[in-house]
Design a protein around this motif. Structure first.
Motif, short mmCIF file in Angstrom:
data_model
loop_
_atom_site.label_atom_id
_atom_site.label_comp_id
_atom_site.label_asym_id
_atom_site.label_seq_id
_atom_site.Cartn_x
_atom_site.Cartn_y
_atom_site.Cartn_z
N ILE A 5 1.44 7.77 -3.17
CA ILE A 5 1.02 6.62 -4.08
C ILE A 5 -0.29 6.68 -4.42
CG2 ILE A 5 0.62 5.13 -2.10
CD1 ILE A 5 1.69 2.52 -3.74
N ILE A 6 -1.26 7.08 -3.32
CA ILE A 6 -2.65 7.21 -3.70
C ILE A 6 -2.97 8.00 -5.09
CG2 ILE A 6 -4.83 7.85 -2.54
CD1 ILE A 6 -3.68 5.22 -1.24
N LEU B 191 -4.20 6.39 -8.56
CA LEU B 191 -5.38 6.70 -9.07
C LEU B 191 -5.32 7.19 -10.34
CD1 LEU B 191 -7.29 8.13 -5.88
CD2 LEU B 191 -7.66 5.68 -7.22
N VAL B 192 -4.28 7.84 -10.83
CA VAL B 192 -4.44 8.42 -12.19
C VAL B 192 -4.02 7.40 -13.13
CG1 VAL B 192 -3.02 10.02 -13.58
CG2 VAL B 192 -3.88 10.85 -11.61
N SER B 193 -3.06 6.77 -12.63
CA SER B 193 -2.68 5.51 -13.51
C SER B 193 -3.77 4.64 -13.92
CB SER B 193 -1.62 4.45 -12.84
OG SER B 193 -1.24 3.60 -13.46
N TYR B 194 -4.38 4.34 -12.70
CA TYR B 194 -5.77 3.16 -12.86
C TYR B 194 -6.64 3.91 -13.92
CZ TYR B 194 -10.07 0.95 -11.55
OH TYR B 194 -11.22 0.46 -11.57
N LEU C 264 -9.16 -5.98 -13.65
CA LEU C 264 -9.95 -5.04 -12.77
C LEU C 264 -9.82 -5.76 -11.29
CD1 LEU C 264 -11.89 -2.74 -12.76
CD2 LEU C 264 -13.91 -4.39 -13.50
N VAL C 265 -10.17 -7.02 -11.08
CA VAL C 265 -10.33 -7.28 -9.91
C VAL C 265 -9.05 -7.39 -9.11
CG1 VAL C 265 -10.44 -9.45 -8.53
CG2 VAL C 265 -12.12 -9.11 -10.39
N LEU C 266 -8.01 -7.58 -9.87
CA LEU C 266 -6.61 -7.03 -9.01
C LEU C 266 -6.39 -5.58 -8.95
CD1 LEU C 266 -3.15 -8.60 -10.01
CD2 LEU C 266 -3.22 -6.05 -9.97
N LEU D 50 -6.42 -1.04 -4.99
CA LEU D 50 -7.00 0.10 -4.24
C LEU D 50 -7.51 -0.01 -2.94
CD1 LEU D 50 -8.80 1.65 -7.51
CD2 LEU D 50 -6.72 2.63 -6.34
N LEU D 51 -8.19 -0.90 -2.59
CA LEU D 51 -8.60 -1.19 -1.40
C LEU D 51 -7.60 -1.19 -0.36
CD1 LEU D 51 -11.00 -1.84 0.69
CD2 LEU D 51 -10.76 -4.07 -0.01
N ALA D 52 -6.59 -2.28 -0.73
CA ALA D 52 -5.21 -2.50 0.04
C ALA D 52 -4.69 -0.97 0.62
CB ALA D 52 -4.44 -3.40 -0.44
N LEU D 53 -4.41 -0.24 -0.63
CA LEU D 53 -3.66 1.02 -0.56
C LEU D 53 -4.46 1.93 0.44
CD1 LEU D 53 -2.49 1.61 -4.21
CD2 LEU D 53 -1.12 0.70 -1.99
N MET D 54 -5.71 1.94 0.16
CA MET D 54 -6.71 2.84 1.27
C MET D 54 -6.66 2.36 2.55
SD MET D 54 -7.78 5.29 -0.98
CE MET D 54 -8.47 5.55 -2.48
N LEU D 55 -6.61 1.11 3.00
CA LEU D 55 -6.50 0.51 3.97
C LEU D 55 -5.20 1.01 4.63
CD1 LEU D 55 -8.25 -2.93 3.82
CD2 LEU D 55 -9.18 -0.87 4.70
N LEU D 56 -4.16 0.80 4.02
CA LEU D 56 -2.85 1.21 4.54
C LEU D 56 -2.79 2.74 4.69
CD1 LEU D 56 -0.67 -1.03 2.28
CD2 LEU D 56 -0.79 -1.14 4.94
N TRP D 57 -3.45 3.61 3.83
CA TRP D 57 -3.40 4.81 4.30
C TRP D 57 -4.23 5.08 5.39
CZ3 TRP D 57 -2.12 9.44 1.74
CH2 TRP D 57 -3.15 10.81 2.28
N GLY D 58 -5.30 4.64 5.41
CA GLY D 58 -6.22 4.89 6.87
C GLY D 58 -5.34 4.41 8.09
N GLU D 59 -4.65 3.48 7.91
CA GLU D 59 -3.62 2.88 9.06
C GLU D 59 -2.70 3.71 9.33
OE1 GLU D 59 -4.53 0.59 11.26
OE2 GLU D 59 -6.14 -0.35 10.35
N GLY D 60 -2.18 4.82 8.40
CA GLY D 60 -1.17 5.32 8.49
C GLY D 60 0.27 5.10 8.15
N TYR D 61 0.04 3.97 7.50
CA TYR D 61 1.29 3.20 6.76
C TYR D 61 2.22 4.15 5.93
CZ TYR D 61 4.23 -0.14 4.39
OH TYR D 61 5.46 -0.65 3.90
N PHE D 62 1.64 5.05 5.13
CA PHE D 62 2.23 6.05 4.29
C PHE D 62 2.51 7.13 5.06
CE2 PHE D 62 -0.26 2.97 1.31
CZ PHE D 62 0.71 2.52 0.64
N ASP D 63 3.52 7.92 4.49
CA ASP D 63 4.04 8.94 5.14
C ASP D 63 3.34 10.15 4.57
OD1 ASP D 63 5.47 11.12 6.30
OD2 ASP D 63 7.38 10.95 4.93
N ARG D 64 2.42 10.93 5.24
CA ARG D 64 1.72 11.86 4.73
C ARG D 64 2.34 13.25 5.06
NH1 ARG D 64 -4.08 9.98 7.43
NH2 ARG D 64 -3.74 7.82 6.88
N SER D 65 3.46 13.39 5.36
CA SER D 65 4.34 14.64 5.68
C SER D 65 4.08 15.44 4.31
CB SER D 65 5.33 14.38 6.12
OG SER D 65 6.49 13.78 5.33
N THR D 66 4.28 14.82 3.19
CA THR D 66 4.05 15.43 1.86
C THR D 66 3.09 16.30 1.64
OG1 THR D 66 5.04 13.52 0.87
CG2 THR D 66 4.25 15.29 -0.50
#
Length: 155
Positions: free
Chosen positions: A90-91, A95-98, A127-129, A134-150
């Motif tokens: 998703i990250i 980011l490409v979509s953004y 832009l604010v949304l 993006l911030l929420a997705l990065m925080l979730l990434w940092g918390e290990g919420y998303f599966d990084r096995s890919t």
């Protein structure tokens, strides 16, 4: 350890739901404009519905701008699906979509027919949304919420 096996704290659950809400709003917004774009070009949009000439405006958009917009829209839908699957892909996809959405927005500011249609009141909420998302997705990434096995090397 697989990130899906991790304990989901109330904070991560809230952040996940919040990011999914923001992503839903973003995706619905861009799909809405895609439907308007297609309806106007197909002659299905009622003329005079707005106080600006939708036919002339959409006809003035370049092919590259439309490619950027519709690619961004498709990637927003893919991002929504990736969020539901908790995929770390998703990250980069969002980011490409953004980036493509922002590129489309930049081209809009150069279009004389866009004056009076959009501006600060149009771009700022989106832009604010997007930045909050993006911030929420990065925080979730940092918390290990998303599966990084890919991203891991398969042996």
């Amino acid at each position: 350890m697989d990130s899906k096996a991790k304990t989901i704290t109330p904070y991560i659950r809230w952040l996940s739901r919040f990011s999914l809400l923001l992503l839903s709003l973003h995706t619905i917004y861009v799909i809405g404009w895609a439907v308007v774009d297609i309806a106007v070009r197909a002659g299905l949009w009622p003329s005079g519905l707005w106080n600006w000439d939708a036919d002339a405006f959409f006809a003035s958009l370049s092919v590259w701008q439309e490619v950027a917009f519709f690619s961004s829209t498709a990637l927003a839908m893919v991002s929504f699906w990736l969020h539901l699957k908790r995929s770390a892909l998703i990250i980069p996809v969002f980011l490409v979509s953004y980036f493509l959405y922002r590129l489309d927005s930049f081209f809009l500011t150069l279009n004389d027919l866009f004056n009076g249609i959009g501006g600060f009141e149009t771009f700022t909420p989106m832009l604010v949304l997007q930045l909050a998302l993006l911030l929420a997705l990065m925080l979730l990434w940092g918390e290990g919420y998303f599966d990084r096995s890919t991203f891991r090397r398969q042996s």
